[in-house]
Design a protein around this motif. Structure first.
Motif, mmCIF file in Angstrom:
data_model
loop_
_atom_site.group_PDB
_atom_site.id
_atom_site.type_symbol
_atom_site.label_atom_id
_atom_site.label_comp_id
_atom_site.label_asym_id
_atom_site.label_seq_id
_atom_site.Cartn_x
_atom_site.Cartn_y
_atom_site.Cartn_z
ATOM 1 N N VAL A 37 41.807 31.365 35.257
ATOM 2 C CA VAL A 37 42.993 30.997 35.720
ATOM 3 C C VAL A 37 43.285 32.103 36.875
ATOM 4 C CG1 VAL A 37 45.591 31.429 35.558
ATOM 5 C CG2 VAL A 37 44.077 30.211 33.620
ATOM 6 N N VAL A 38 43.539 31.372 38.248
ATOM 7 C CA VAL A 38 43.733 32.260 39.366
ATOM 8 C C VAL A 38 45.287 32.240 39.730
ATOM 9 C CG1 VAL A 38 43.279 32.440 41.776
ATOM 10 C CG2 VAL A 38 41.376 32.069 40.110
ATOM 11 N N PRO A 58 39.914 29.429 25.634
ATOM 12 C CA PRO A 58 39.795 30.599 26.328
ATOM 13 C C PRO A 58 40.210 30.871 27.671
ATOM 14 C CG PRO A 58 37.846 30.106 24.925
ATOM 15 C CD PRO A 58 38.836 28.943 25.109
ATOM 16 N N VAL A 59 40.845 32.001 28.003
ATOM 17 C CA VAL A 59 41.198 32.164 29.398
ATOM 18 C C VAL A 59 41.007 33.399 30.126
ATOM 19 C CG1 VAL A 59 43.612 32.664 30.681
ATOM 20 C CG2 VAL A 59 43.357 30.542 29.351
ATOM 21 N N ARG A 60 40.274 33.384 31.174
ATOM 22 C CA ARG A 60 40.225 34.825 32.120
ATOM 23 C C ARG A 60 41.240 34.717 33.186
ATOM 24 N NH1 ARG A 60 34.458 37.031 32.426
ATOM 25 N NH2 ARG A 60 33.368 35.848 30.557
ATOM 26 N N LEU A 61 41.932 35.835 33.520
ATOM 27 C CA LEU A 61 42.811 35.802 34.640
ATOM 28 C C LEU A 61 42.117 36.828 35.819
ATOM 29 C CD1 LEU A 61 45.949 36.855 32.862
ATOM 30 C CD2 LEU A 61 45.374 34.747 33.339
ATOM 31 N N ASP A 62 42.505 36.273 36.950
ATOM 32 C CA ASP A 62 42.300 37.021 38.166
ATOM 33 C C ASP A 62 43.403 36.560 39.158
ATOM 34 O OD1 ASP A 62 41.065 38.537 40.100
ATOM 35 O OD2 ASP A 62 39.075 37.806 39.883
ATOM 36 N N PHE A 63 43.486 37.238 40.228
ATOM 37 C CA PHE A 63 44.732 37.026 41.002
ATOM 38 C C PHE A 63 44.319 37.177 42.563
ATOM 39 C CE2 PHE A 63 46.358 38.751 37.176
ATOM 40 C CZ PHE A 63 47.549 37.913 36.939
ATOM 41 N N MET A 64 45.027 36.389 43.427
ATOM 42 C CA MET A 64 44.770 36.378 44.935
ATOM 43 C C MET A 64 46.499 36.636 45.567
ATOM 44 S SD MET A 64 42.171 33.698 46.125
ATOM 45 C CE MET A 64 41.798 34.331 47.482
ATOM 46 N N ALA A 65 46.270 37.406 46.752
ATOM 47 C CA ALA A 65 47.503 37.433 47.296
ATOM 48 C C ALA A 65 47.302 37.165 48.690
ATOM 49 C CB ALA A 65 48.108 38.806 47.448
ATOM 50 N N VAL A 66 47.851 35.993 49.002
ATOM 51 C CA VAL A 66 47.915 35.638 50.439
ATOM 52 C C VAL A 66 49.289 35.733 51.162
ATOM 53 C CG1 VAL A 66 45.954 33.961 49.941
ATOM 54 C CG2 VAL A 66 48.311 33.133 49.577
ATOM 55 N N SER A 67 49.321 35.361 52.317
ATOM 56 C CA SER A 67 50.608 35.624 53.032
ATOM 57 C C SER A 67 50.773 34.503 54.342
ATOM 58 C CB SER A 67 50.731 37.087 53.833
ATOM 59 O OG SER A 67 51.464 36.873 55.145
ATOM 60 N N LEU A 85 40.094 37.922 44.908
ATOM 61 C CA LEU A 85 39.450 38.044 43.631
ATOM 62 C C LEU A 85 38.835 39.055 43.400
ATOM 63 C CD1 LEU A 85 38.707 33.979 42.991
ATOM 64 C CD2 LEU A 85 40.956 35.390 42.399
ATOM 65 N N GLU A 86 38.610 39.469 41.914
ATOM 66 C CA GLU A 86 37.896 40.590 41.697
ATOM 67 C C GLU A 86 36.570 40.139 41.070
ATOM 68 O OE1 GLU A 86 40.059 42.959 39.190
ATOM 69 O OE2 GLU A 86 41.400 43.860 40.669
#
Ligand code: PRP
Ligand code: 7HP
Length: 179
Positions: A37-38, A58-67, A85-86
């Motif tokens: 899940v991003v 099962p879920v993994r999490l990662d995040f992005m920030a955009v502007s 993403l990491e």
């Protein structure tokens, strides 16, 4: 209701019911697979936190920030990655989680960008869809609510970084952003 709001568009209870439904639908569709899940910072954080608790694969999490918006109600049209993403998404089942698709510019950019990283699959889940504002077509796989062309805040959505903590989704009084 908050004094800067003109009306409640979607109540806390309606949000909770719909988020649970989306979680069940996603769980069925991804049965037997793990989802990466991003989450797209910052607006999607509240939705994502509730949604993943209704997903039972099962879920993994990662995040992005955009502007693209800055402190305005209009997208600049230029999307920039502020935080990437990491982890690699190659071979993973990626589900982008957004709070809203408006012009579509942010999601189109993210979809094109992530597709080049060779995920096994790439889908989009958004809480709100405002089709009246679309500038580029985007294929949304899971959508919570279709909303009219009004500027909304609450449940993660902001105006100039405010109102994200409100529990309902509210239409902001135009005088709040026109002054
Ligand atoms: C908002 C929202 C989406 C984007 C949608 O992000 O979270 O990412 O705008 O608009 P579009 O379809 O017109 O591109 P914003 O840049 O306001 O950041 P935030 O999530 O931190 O509030
Ligand atoms: C971005 C955004 N952020 C908050 N409320 C809205 O209605 C929005 N549309 N696009």
């Amino acid at each position: 209701m908050h004094p800067d709001a003109r009306e409640v568009l979607i109540t806390e209870q309606q949000i909770a019911n719909r988020v649970a439904e989306l979680g069940r639908q996603i769980s069925r569709d991804y049965a037997g697979r793990e989802i990466l899940v991003v989450g797209i910072l910052k607006g999607a954080v509240l939705f994502l936190a509730d949604l993943v608790r209704h997903i039972d694969v099962p879920v993994r999490l990662d995040f992005m920030a955009v502007s693209s918006y800055g402190a305005t109600t209009d997208s600049s049209g230029v999307v920039q990655i502020i935080k990437d993403l990491e982890q690699s998404i190659e071979g993973r089942h990626v589900l982008i989680v957004e709070d809203i698709v408006d012009t579509g510019l942010t999601l189109k950019y993210l979809q094109d960008n992530l597709a080049t990283r060779r995920p096994a699959s790439l889908r989009i889940c958004t809480l709100l869809d405002k089709p009246g504002r679309r500038k580029v077509p985007v294929q949304v796989d899971y959508n919570g609510f279709v909303i009219p062309d009004e500027f909304v805040v609450g449940y993660g959505l902001d105006y100039a970084e405010r109102y994200r903590n409100l529990r309902d989704i509210l239409v902001l009084k135009p005088e709040v952003y026109q002054k």
